[in-house]
Motif scaffolding. Structure first.
Motif, mmCIF file in Angstrom:
data_model
loop_
_atom_site.group_PDB
_atom_site.id
_atom_site.type_symbol
_atom_site.label_atom_id
_atom_site.label_comp_id
_atom_site.label_asym_id
_atom_site.label_seq_id
_atom_site.Cartn_x
_atom_site.Cartn_y
_atom_site.Cartn_z
ATOM 1 N N TRP A 84 0.826 -1.201 0.000
ATOM 2 C CA TRP A 84 0.000 0.000 0.000
ATOM 3 C C TRP A 84 0.864 1.255 0.000
ATOM 4 N N MET A 122 -2.967 -1.395 13.082
ATOM 5 C CA MET A 122 -2.390 -0.534 12.051
ATOM 6 C C MET A 122 -2.180 0.893 12.571
ATOM 7 N N LYS A 125 -0.249 5.934 9.649
ATOM 8 C CA LYS A 125 0.447 5.975 8.365
ATOM 9 C C LYS A 125 -0.024 4.836 7.464
ATOM 10 N N VAL A 126 -0.183 3.646 8.013
ATOM 11 C CA VAL A 126 -0.621 2.492 7.226
ATOM 12 C C VAL A 126 -2.070 2.666 6.784
ATOM 13 N N GLU A 129 -2.112 5.071 3.952
ATOM 14 C CA GLU A 129 -1.596 4.451 2.730
ATOM 15 C C GLU A 129 -2.623 3.513 2.097
#
Length: 283
Positions: A84, A122, A125-126, A129
């Motif tokens: 991602w 998570m 940032k994840v 993304e």
């Protein structure tokens, strides 16, 4: 392991595609975090899609998805690694997707499949993304229509879901609920929710001002509040941060040190003993 969100989404895809011939633009899929590849395979075998791409960031999962596509003898289902937010991976996936519709098809519909990818572990940032990848896949003139089917299971009292809603809204995506009762007689495992994410009209260029983002956020939060009574925490809980016992202990130590309590008590004890001669007598 078969996650509840994947089972829920696969049932929807089978129900929607079963028994009828699709008319209009051909539909292709891209499954994110595919794992076993259940949802993507079900979308093709059930007739919901004509083909697509199973993606995952884990090599073992990619191998498993590839073995499952072979076992089910599905055609036009590709398996690729996609991290991602990785622009090169996204571009490669788009190229594969755009090559699936038959020659002569002016355009196609894209549906991004995402089951159990919104996880309490998570980081922001994840999560960002993930949303950025969904938007990047949905963009472009190759698709006459595009959306994302996201199946979510609340595992942390909506803490992760609140963040996800914020990122989705900031990207200009509106949420719509697919009610479980419309396509299945069984109750969903772990109260799974199936959402369709679509780009709000007029936001295709990605340039959103603050008022537009707030309007989308308000709409999405209203839907979320209808799904979960605990979606919006009490105002007091948002404003008051719980006291960290470690920091509280550190503050107490600093306070004592600033006042010189520790140093004075130790020095006073020594001076007192010396003055009284206690120390010499004991020796």
């Amino acid at each position: 392991m078969l996650w509840p969100g994947a089972r829920h989404l696969a049932q929807f895809l089978a129900h929607e595609g079963w028994g009828g011939k699709r008319t209009g633009a051909p539909r292709v899929f891209c499954e994110l975090g595919a794992g076993t590849g259940l949802c993507g395979v079900a979308s093709v075998t059930g007739g919901y899609c004509i083909g697509g791409v199973l993606t995952d960031g884990d090599e073992d999962s990619i191998d498993l998805a590839r073995r499952n596509t072979d076992a089910n003898d599905v055609t036009d289902v590709h398996v690729q690694r996609l991290l991602w937010g990785d622009k090169d991976h996204i571009a490669a996936t788009r190229t594969t997707l755009e090559g699936i519709p038959p020659a002569g098809a002016a355009s196609a519909e894209l549906v991004v499949l995402a089951a159990d990818v919104v996880d309490p572990c998570m980081e922001d940032k994840v999560c960002e993304e993930l949303v950025d990848t969904v938007v990047a896949l949905m963009q472009g003139s190759a698709w006459v229509k595009s959306s994302c089917l996201c199946c979510f299971v609340d595992r942390d009292y909506c803490r992760t879901f609140r963040r996800f809603v914020r990122f989705v809204s900031d990207a200009g995506l509106a949420m719509e609920l697919h009610a479980w009762e419309a396509f299945c007689d069984e109750a969903p495992l772990m109260d799974a929710k199936l959402l369709r994410l679509t780009r709000v009209a007029g936001t295709e260029d990605g340039a959103l001002d603050r008022s537009e983002k707030l309007a989308i956020l308000e709409r999405n939060e209203k839907l979320a509040e209808g799904l979960y009574q605990h979606f919006r925490p009490p105002k007091e809980a948002e404003e008051e941060e719980p006291e960290d016992p470690v920091l509280a202990f550190a503050d107490a130590e600093d306070s004592d040190f600033e006042e010189g309590w520790g140093e004075r008590s130790f020095a006073d004890a020594e001076d007192s003993d010396v003055e009284e001669g206690w120390g010499d007598a004991s020796i």
